[in-house]
Write a protein that holds these residues in place. Structure first.
Motif, PDB file in Angstrom:
ATOM      1  N   UNK A  67      12.677 -42.220  -3.600  1.00 46.16           N
ATOM      2  CA  UNK A  67      13.543 -41.572  -2.606  1.00 46.16           C
ATOM      3  C   UNK A  67      13.438 -42.297  -1.274  1.00 46.16           C
ATOM      4  N   UNK A  68      12.210 -42.709  -0.946  1.00 47.05           N
ATOM      5  CA  UNK A  68      12.011 -43.419   0.324  1.00 47.05           C
ATOM      6  C   UNK A  68      12.676 -44.794   0.291  1.00 47.05           C
ATOM      7  N   UNK A  69      12.504 -45.498  -0.809  1.00 47.56           N
ATOM      8  CA  UNK A  69      13.123 -46.831  -0.942  1.00 47.56           C
ATOM      9  C   UNK A  69      14.642 -46.707  -0.874  1.00 47.56           C
ATOM     10  N   UNK A  70      15.190 -45.730  -1.559  1.00 44.51           N
ATOM     11  CA  UNK A  70      16.644 -45.549  -1.580  1.00 44.51           C
ATOM     12  C   UNK A  70      17.158 -45.134  -0.210  1.00 44.51           C
ATOM     13  N   UNK A  71      16.336 -44.369   0.513  1.00 40.81           N
ATOM     14  CA  UNK A  71      16.768 -43.881   1.815  1.00 40.81           C
ATOM     15  C   UNK A  71      16.609 -44.881   2.938  1.00 40.81           C
ATOM     16  N   UNK A  72      15.663 -45.814   2.781  1.00 44.88           N
ATOM     17  CA  UNK A  72      15.375 -46.748   3.886  1.00 44.88           C
ATOM     18  C   UNK A  72      15.837 -48.160   3.539  1.00 44.88           C
ATOM     19  N   UNK A  73      15.310 -48.693   2.462  1.00 39.21           N
ATOM     20  CA  UNK A  73      15.540 -50.106   2.135  1.00 39.21           C
ATOM     21  C   UNK A  73      16.997 -50.376   1.791  1.00 39.21           C
TER      22      UNK A  73
END
Lengths: 171, 187
Positions: B179-185
């Protein structure tokens, strides 16, 4: 009456504490090798976070009448640190170590329940449902946090493969 | 005509009595056939986690069909696929699951009108969300929360508790990092 050193929960907490000691020692060294100010700042923040977690764990172990494991005199990086990439790899290894330790903590209440059911008093403290839930919540939060931090370092090292399918279960 | 001795007569009388008694018992007492009782169904927490994994995998396939330019998306999809493999391996330990699999009961896609498993969100199968990456991030977050809840609720005394708790916790942590990768990267 249980022997703290044989209690799976105490053993798991000690393992998490040992991972915090390693991180607290290593992040200042990592910070020196990093060049990007944002990454240096992140290393400082992570060191502070690990210090905070360490203090909480020591208090938690004290309530269980266990002597907290001391920090080692020094911690070696996986390979000599000659530049930012080596430092990032070291940071990644530290966070993977934390994730692994938290996974042990997640399973520890299960092992304690088994030990208590098998041989009462032989290493398994009988945990209340609330205590078990609190420990597993702590472990899940720690595992998730370490996995996210590791992902951050992995993004710098290998942007096309920033995640692993099973954090804390890596060989 | 042969003489019937008293001993023979007694033997025949005993035999007739035994046969008669047996027949009477057979008529009066109900015959109970042993029936094989079906094994208990596999734990809902695991099957629901697998259902969420399938929905997430289908969403990744739709997103990849639209956005092949994202190099990291295939890696995240591979993680989710690995979750499915691991969950099926654990489910093999439950005879109810093995029976269901051999009977081809579980389907790989949700049937129309079926209720999505708890924690699953996002667009319905077949439709295309406006922002597939944002939809994946939302689905991953929801799946991480639901898997964490399943992990915490798993009974400590269950036979496979150590393996299941570790697996569910690890999957939840992985999905949170997704979720973090999809939201930031990927923004």
């Amino acid at each position: 009456m249980t022997v703290p050193d044989q209690d799976p929960v105490v053993q798991a907490l000690q393992r998490v504490l040992a991972a915090q000691h390693a991180a607290i020692y290593s992040y200042p060294v990592i910070g020196v090798a990093l060049r990007q100010p944002g990454q240096v700042q992140l290393a400082r923040q992570l060191e502070a976070q690990h210090r905070h977690t360490r203090d909480e764990l020591i208090a938690q172990l004290a309530t269980r009448r266990a002597v907290p494991v001391p920090a080692e005199a020094a911690y070696a990086p996986p390979q000599p640190v000659t530049g930012p990439a080596d430092a990032q790899r070291w940071a990644l290894e530290l966070e993977q170590g934390c994730a692994d330790a938290y996974r042990y903590l997640l399973v520890a209440p299960v092992l304690a329940a088994r030990a208590a059911a098998g041989t009462p008093g032989a290493g398994g403290a009988v945990l209340s449902a609330a205590e078990q839930s609190a420990l597993q919540r702590q472990a899940l939060a720690g595992l998730s946090g370490a996995a996210r931090t590791a992902t951050g370092w992995r993004t710098l090292l290998s942007p096309s493969a920033p995640t692993v399918p099973f954090p804390g279960l890596e060989p | 005509m042969a003489d019937i001795t008293r001993r023979t007569l007694l033997h025949r009388a005993l035999l007739a009595a035994a046969l008669g008694g047996g027949a009477l018992l057979g008529v009066t007492r109900p015959v109970r056939h042993k029936r094989a009782s079906p094994p208990p169904p596999p734990p809902v927490a695991l099957t629901a986690t697998l259902a969420r994994q399938r929905q997430l995998l289908a969403s990744y396939d739709r997103a990849l069909a639209l956005q092949r330019a994202h190099p990291g998306l295939a890696g995240l999809r591979a993680d989710v696929a690995a979750h499915g493999t691991a969950l099926r391996e654990v489910l093999q330990r439950y005879p109810g699951w093995r029976l269901a699999v051999t009977a081809s009961v579980p389907r790989t896609t949700a049937s129309p009108g079926s209720t999505p498993p708890p924690g699953s969100t996002g667009s319905p199968p077949g439709s295309t969300p406006a922002d597939p990456i944002a939809a994946l991030a939302t689905m991953s977050t929801a799946a991480a929360h639901a898997t964490s809840a399943a992990c915490l609720a798993w009974p400590a005394t269950e036979a496979n508790a150590a393996e299941v708790v570790a697996l569910l916790g690890s999957i939840a942590a992985c999905l949170a990092s997704h979720a973090e990768v999809l939201g930031v990267t990927f923004r």
